[in-house]
Enzyme design. Structure first.
Site, PDB file in Angstrom:
ATOM      1  N   CYS A 145      -3.292  10.998   1.488  1.00 24.98           N
ATOM      2  CA  CYS A 145      -2.602   9.731   1.229  1.00 24.98           C
ATOM      3  C   CYS A 145      -1.200   9.955   0.684  1.00 24.98           C
ATOM      4  O   CYS A 145      -0.211   9.591   1.306  1.00 24.98           O
ATOM      5  CB  CYS A 145      -3.388   8.915   0.212  1.00 24.98           C
ATOM      6  N   LYS A 155       0.834  -1.208   0.000  1.00 24.62           N
ATOM      7  CA  LYS A 155       0.000   0.000   0.000  1.00 24.62           C
ATOM      8  C   LYS A 155       0.874   1.265   0.000  1.00 24.62           C
ATOM      9  O   LYS A 155       0.631   2.224  -0.741  1.00 24.62           O
ATOM     10  CB  LYS A 155      -0.907  -0.017   1.239  1.00 24.62           C
TER      11      LYS A 155
HETATM   12  N1  SAJ Z   1      -1.014  15.173  -8.584  1.00 29.09           N
HETATM   13  C1  SAJ Z   1      -0.081  15.896  -9.317  1.00 29.09           C
HETATM   14  N2  SAJ Z   1       0.340  15.396 -10.511  1.00 29.09           N
HETATM   15  C2  SAJ Z   1      -0.135  14.221 -11.013  1.00 29.09           C
HETATM   16  C3  SAJ Z   1      -1.082  13.492 -10.252  1.00 29.09           C
HETATM   17  C4  SAJ Z   1      -1.510  13.998  -9.039  1.00 29.09           C
HETATM   18  O1  SAJ Z   1       0.376  16.973  -8.918  1.00 29.09           O
HETATM   19  O2  SAJ Z   1       0.288  13.832 -12.099  1.00 29.09           O
HETATM   20  C5  SAJ Z   1      -1.471  15.694  -7.288  1.00 29.09           C
HETATM   21  C6  SAJ Z   1      -2.971  15.939  -7.220  1.00 29.09           C
HETATM   22  O3  SAJ Z   1      -3.302  17.174  -7.727  1.00 29.09           O
HETATM   23  C7  SAJ Z   1      -3.228  15.818  -5.734  1.00 29.09           C
HETATM   24  C8  SAJ Z   1      -2.235  14.727  -5.294  1.00 29.09           C
HETATM   25  O4  SAJ Z   1      -1.262  14.664  -6.305  1.00 29.09           O
HETATM   26  O5  SAJ Z   1      -2.905  17.014  -5.064  1.00 29.09           O
HETATM   27  C9  SAJ Z   1      -2.835  13.339  -5.094  1.00 29.09           C
HETATM   28  O6  SAJ Z   1      -3.897  13.096  -5.994  1.00 29.09           O
HETATM   29  P1  SAJ Z   1      -4.167  11.682  -6.682  1.00 29.09           P
HETATM   30  O7  SAJ Z   1      -5.364  11.787  -7.533  1.00 29.09           O
HETATM   31  O8  SAJ Z   1      -2.930  11.194  -7.349  1.00 29.09           O
HETATM   32  O9  SAJ Z   1      -4.396  10.668  -5.474  1.00 29.09           O
HETATM   33  P2  SAJ Z   1      -5.361  10.614  -4.181  1.00 29.09           P
HETATM   34  O10 SAJ Z   1      -4.571  11.089  -2.993  1.00 29.09           O
HETATM   35  O11 SAJ Z   1      -6.679  11.257  -4.434  1.00 29.09           O
HETATM   36  O12 SAJ Z   1      -5.565   9.017  -4.062  1.00 29.09           O
HETATM   37  C10 SAJ Z   1      -4.431   8.182  -3.952  1.00 29.09           C
HETATM   38  C11 SAJ Z   1      -4.550   7.037  -4.964  1.00 29.09           C
HETATM   39  N3  SAJ Z   1      -3.271   6.339  -5.072  1.00 29.09           N
HETATM   40  C12 SAJ Z   1      -2.666   6.120  -6.283  1.00 29.09           C
HETATM   41  O13 SAJ Z   1      -3.116   6.517  -7.319  1.00 29.09           O
HETATM   42  C13 SAJ Z   1      -1.385   5.359  -6.245  1.00 29.09           C
HETATM   43  C14 SAJ Z   1      -5.625   6.075  -4.529  1.00 29.09           C
HETATM   44  O14 SAJ Z   1      -5.677   4.933  -5.364  1.00 29.09           O
HETATM   45  C15 SAJ Z   1      -5.360   5.609  -3.083  1.00 29.09           C
HETATM   46  O15 SAJ Z   1      -6.354   4.715  -2.621  1.00 29.09           O
HETATM   47  C16 SAJ Z   1      -5.402   6.832  -2.213  1.00 29.09           C
HETATM   48  O16 SAJ Z   1      -4.327   7.681  -2.631  1.00 29.09           O
HETATM   49  C17 SAJ Z   1      -5.236   6.377  -0.776  1.00 29.09           C
HETATM   50  O17 SAJ Z   1      -6.241   6.302  -0.035  1.00 29.09           O
HETATM   51  O18 SAJ Z   1      -4.130   5.983  -0.388  1.00 29.09           O
END
Ligand code: SAJ
Length: 427
Positions: free
Chosen positions: A271, A217
């Site tokens: 997360c 995880k």
């Molecule tokens: N972000 C970027 N650039 C990117 C992708 C995301 O700057 O290319 C930023 C987003 O804007 C945001 C942050 O990263 O601020 C996180 O967003 P996210 O959509 O990547 O993820 P979360 O936090 O909403 O959800 C994540 C997911 N993990 C992965 O994709 C590996 C989800 O599957 C998990 O279940 C969740 O964390 C969790 O509960 O751990």
């Protein structure tokens, strides 16, 4: 019929409880927060997630979901409580705060009966199940399955770690469709947990041991954090070179084995900005890359503010319109949001901030306004911090207005006309 007790009715616990309850399991959902319990008992939900209200209502209507403030005896228990970071603030590295996990485990000890299954869903540092959870559960006097000391028996307590991996905004579909890692303290525990989740999970269930499941995880979210940091670092280099990082990334991603993520104003949410520290905690000397990535991503709000300030040099107390406050598009969730940090830094550096977010109720943030118009009126610069659907595709030229003020699109979500994309920091 199985009776299940779910501890913690937050972003994961509530959807999980409702999902089990609508798939033939009798569920008691437990939360220590009286307000949450009252809200749910009044037929409302405290979490905004597509489809959740309907699912909870269906579970309540069929009388298969009850809400309570304390756990009761059951066949299985799922612990889905928060595991925030403790930020000491004195130079020490952040670490996991396991108080809620310990309190939940202690609360179920008096209810445990022979043959019960206990599942930890909360994201935790590696070895939490073996080093923290099991010692508490042993207080029940029950023998833990797979442990030395007595023959395997039907009366053994079964224990597993089954981390969630759902994406906020798509929780319900991903709960059902995603593959699920099931880490048992022994094979029998993993198989029992698989049987429980099989009531609604359609993805493949992948059995392993508890510590591997904990690490898996954390690796998933750390992989994402490190790769976002790389994109952010590329954006800083590109800025210095005067090239468009979005164009460069799009071109690099045409390579069949390259997939660079998106740069932005930083990484938020509960997360990805948190979980890498749980790995660092157990191996500080072996995690240089992970720690560096955290530092890069945490520095992006400062970098964003620097870019705005540079462009507004000479203007006293400039007005900056900030579009978006939540950590990502389509949600009002502001936990660890880099947009909030940007707003704070701008304010601290003498800017007058007008922040607008269609998903965040008014009055939550200093300088918050109720409409885009209010945010833009008289602004010296416009800063796009969140890629909400309402902002995606808006013409940058419209936001720039007649005076051609600075429009900093940190998410590259606006329509920049002929140039197609735009490097952060350029108009
Ligand atoms: N972000 C970027 N650039 C990117 C992708 C995301 O700057 O290319 C930023 C987003 O804007 C945001 C942050 O990263 O601020 C996180 O967003 P996210 O959509 O990547 O993820 P979360 O936090 O909403 O959800 C994540 C997911 N993990 C992965 O994709 C590996 C989800 O599957 C998990 O279940 C969740 O964390 C969790 O509960 O751990």
């Amino acid at each position: 019929m199985t009776k299940l007790c779910v501890l913690g009715l937050g972003y994961i616990g509530l959807p999980t409880a409702a999902m089990f309850a609508t798939h033939g399991i009798q569920v008691v959902g437990v939360d220590v927060n009286g307000e949450v319990v009252d809200t749910l008992n009044n037929g409302d939900v405290h979490i905004h997630e597509p489809g959740l209200k309907t699912l909870v209502a269906a579970a309540r209507k069929s009388c298969s979901l009850r809400i309570a403030t304390a756990p009761e005896s059951a066949d299985a228990f799922i612990i889905a409580v928060p595991t925030p970071l403790i930020r000491a603030g004195d130079g020490r590295r952040p670490m996991a705060d396991l108080r809620h996990v310990c309190a939940a485990a202690e609360a179920i000890v008096p209810q445990l009966a022979p043959g019960n299954l206990v599942v930890l869903e909360s994201t935790v540092p590696p070895r939490t199940v073996t080093d923290v959870l099991l010692p508490i559960l042993r207080r029940s006097g029950l023998h833990i399955s797979g442990e030395a000391g007595s023959e395997a028996s039907e009366d053994d307590l079964l224990v597993a770690h089954c981390p969630e991996r759902v994406l906020p905004g798509r929780i319900l579909e991903e709960l059902v469709g995603n593959d699920r890692v099931i880490g048992g303290v022994d094979r029998r525990s993993a198989e029992a947990a698989r049987e429980l989740y099989a009531s609604f999970v359609q993805g493949t269930m992948l059995l392993t041991d508890a510590t591997t499941a904990e690490m898996v995880k954390l690796m998933e979210n750390t992989y994402r954090d490190v790769n976002i940091a790389l994109a952010n670092e590329f954006s800083l280099v590109a800025e210095g070179l005067g090239i468009d990082v979005w164009e460069a990334i799009a071109l690099a991603n045409r390579h069949p084995r390259v997939n660079i993520l998106k740069p932005g104003p930083g990484v938020g949410g509960h997360c990805i900005a948190v979980d890498p520290w749980f790995i660092v905690e157990v191996a500080p000397e072996a995690t240089h890359l992970i720690q560096a990535a955290r530092r890069v991503n945490d520095s992006m709000p400062e970098q964003t503010v620097r870019r705005v300030r540079q462009a507004l040099l000479g203007i006293e107390q400039p007005v900056v319109a900030c579009l978006g406050l939540s950590y990502k598009g389509g949600t009002g969730d502001m936990r660890e949001s880099p947009a909030i940090r940007v707003v704070e830094l701008l304010g601290a550096q003498g800017c007058r901030v007008r922040a607008y977010d269609p998903y965040v109720e008014p009055g939550r943030v200093r300088g918050q306004v109720c409409s885009m118009k209010e945010a833009l009126d008289g602004a010296n610069a416009v800063l796009v911090l969140t890629d909400h659907p309402e902002f995606v595709g808006l013409p940058a030229s419209e936001l720039a207005g007649e005076d051609g003020r600075l429009v900093l699109d940190t998410r590259a979500c606006l329509d920049h006309g002929a140039s197609q994309s735009q490097p952060p920091g350029r108009q």
